[in-house]
Design a protein around this motif. Sequence first.
Motif, short mmCIF file in Angstrom:
data_model
loop_
_atom_site.label_atom_id
_atom_site.label_comp_id
_atom_site.label_asym_id
_atom_site.label_seq_id
_atom_site.Cartn_x
_atom_site.Cartn_y
_atom_site.Cartn_z
N ARG A 106 -18.60 -8.76 21.32
CA ARG A 106 -18.09 -9.93 20.62
C ARG A 106 -17.69 -9.58 19.20
O ARG A 106 -18.33 -8.73 18.55
CB ARG A 106 -19.16 -11.04 20.57
CG ARG A 106 -19.67 -11.47 21.93
CD ARG A 106 -20.74 -12.55 21.77
NE ARG A 106 -21.34 -12.92 23.05
CZ ARG A 106 -22.37 -12.34 23.59
NH1 ARG A 106 -22.95 -11.31 22.96
NH2 ARG A 106 -22.85 -12.74 24.75
N LEU A 107 -16.67 -10.25 18.71
CA LEU A 107 -16.28 -10.17 17.30
C LEU A 107 -16.70 -11.48 16.66
O LEU A 107 -16.26 -12.56 17.07
CB LEU A 107 -14.77 -9.96 17.17
CG LEU A 107 -14.25 -9.75 15.74
CD1 LEU A 107 -14.79 -8.44 15.16
CD2 LEU A 107 -12.73 -9.76 15.71
N ILE A 108 -17.58 -11.38 15.66
CA ILE A 108 -18.20 -12.55 15.05
C ILE A 108 -17.91 -12.55 13.56
O ILE A 108 -17.90 -11.50 12.91
CB ILE A 108 -19.72 -12.53 15.29
CG1 ILE A 108 -20.01 -12.62 16.81
CG2 ILE A 108 -20.44 -13.63 14.53
CD1 ILE A 108 -21.45 -12.34 17.17
N ARG A 109 -17.67 -13.74 13.02
CA ARG A 109 -17.53 -13.86 11.56
C ARG A 109 -18.93 -13.92 10.95
O ARG A 109 -19.71 -14.84 11.21
CB ARG A 109 -16.73 -15.11 11.19
CG ARG A 109 -16.41 -15.17 9.71
CD ARG A 109 -15.25 -16.07 9.42
NE ARG A 109 -14.80 -15.95 8.04
CZ ARG A 109 -13.66 -16.41 7.58
NH1 ARG A 109 -12.82 -17.02 8.42
NH2 ARG A 109 -13.33 -16.27 6.31
N ASP A 110 -19.26 -12.90 10.16
CA ASP A 110 -20.60 -12.76 9.59
C ASP A 110 -20.65 -13.55 8.28
O ASP A 110 -20.50 -13.00 7.20
CB ASP A 110 -20.90 -11.27 9.38
CG ASP A 110 -22.35 -11.01 9.04
OD1 ASP A 110 -23.17 -11.95 9.13
OD2 ASP A 110 -22.68 -9.86 8.69
N LEU A 111 -20.89 -14.85 8.40
CA LEU A 111 -20.77 -15.74 7.25
C LEU A 111 -21.73 -15.37 6.12
O LEU A 111 -21.36 -15.43 4.94
CB LEU A 111 -21.01 -17.19 7.68
CG LEU A 111 -19.98 -17.78 8.65
CD1 LEU A 111 -20.39 -19.19 9.07
CD2 LEU A 111 -18.59 -17.79 8.03
#
Length: 298
Positions: free
Chosen positions: A63-68
């Motif tokens: 998965r490609l996740i936005r690491d907030l």
Amino acid sequence: LEGGALTLSAPALNSTAIEGEQSAASLLRLQLDETEGAPVQLTELTLTAAGTLQADTDLTTVRLIRDLDEDGRADPGEPLLAGGQFQSGALTFAGLALTIPASGRLSLLVAGDTADRAALNSGEALTISLGAGAIKAMAGAGGRSITVAGLPLTGPTLTVPAPTLTLRPGPANPSGTLPAFRTDSELVLLQLEARTSTVGAVTLESLACTASGTGDDSADIQALRLINDLDGDGRIGASEPVIATLPSPYASDDGGAVFSSLALTLAADSTTRLLLVAELAGTAAISDTFAAQIDVPA
């Protein structure tokens, strides 16, 4: 011409260990900074996997996740941007349309689910990299293509660690001075707790102990038994199996004894409690004491 430029970097991971049956294990952190004061749109990202760990099969989902919060972990509520699987060691996330504002930053996390523990072997390694043209980005929305500084980029090497076994006194381990009969055949000397790591199963091949106390262990202890304390209560239950028996275990007083060839398989991520039990010969004097400790290699 529209402005806009990107610089790529890979912050360190919190851990470079990887093992089977993990969910959303952190594989790679990516940080994209806009450096010319104009918005940029990221449209595509391609990953390449290398190493003895087989990314095509050992990573079941990536998965490609936005690491907030930029903590390098997949946290609840962080946006899932794309997902897929490696094929022939490559994975492309296309159609992203991610806008990086002027002088802004986009922090991404590549996270993966891993296959069964049996599929990942100790010592196997994985490295994920991005080639020279691995990121496609454009100035603004639909503007000119831009070159990303920092490519090619090679991420950290992730390694499957060796399984571990931790031995410690169990919660029902005898403490203080307890009464015993000189003909006691089920004198519990120790409750031992064996904990395995989550990596994989461990086989306990042998267990060594050393006697102590005022009694003559070589004469007064005629057998030692190792018992699986299934209910963990520190007492010998009628259905609890004897793993091994050592007749005449001690060659000398305060000597050592070894349970060998145990071949006791302990499942991954498990806790097993064992009892070390002495059978007394009936020769001990009143007030004699008996004790034992497990010898753990340094």
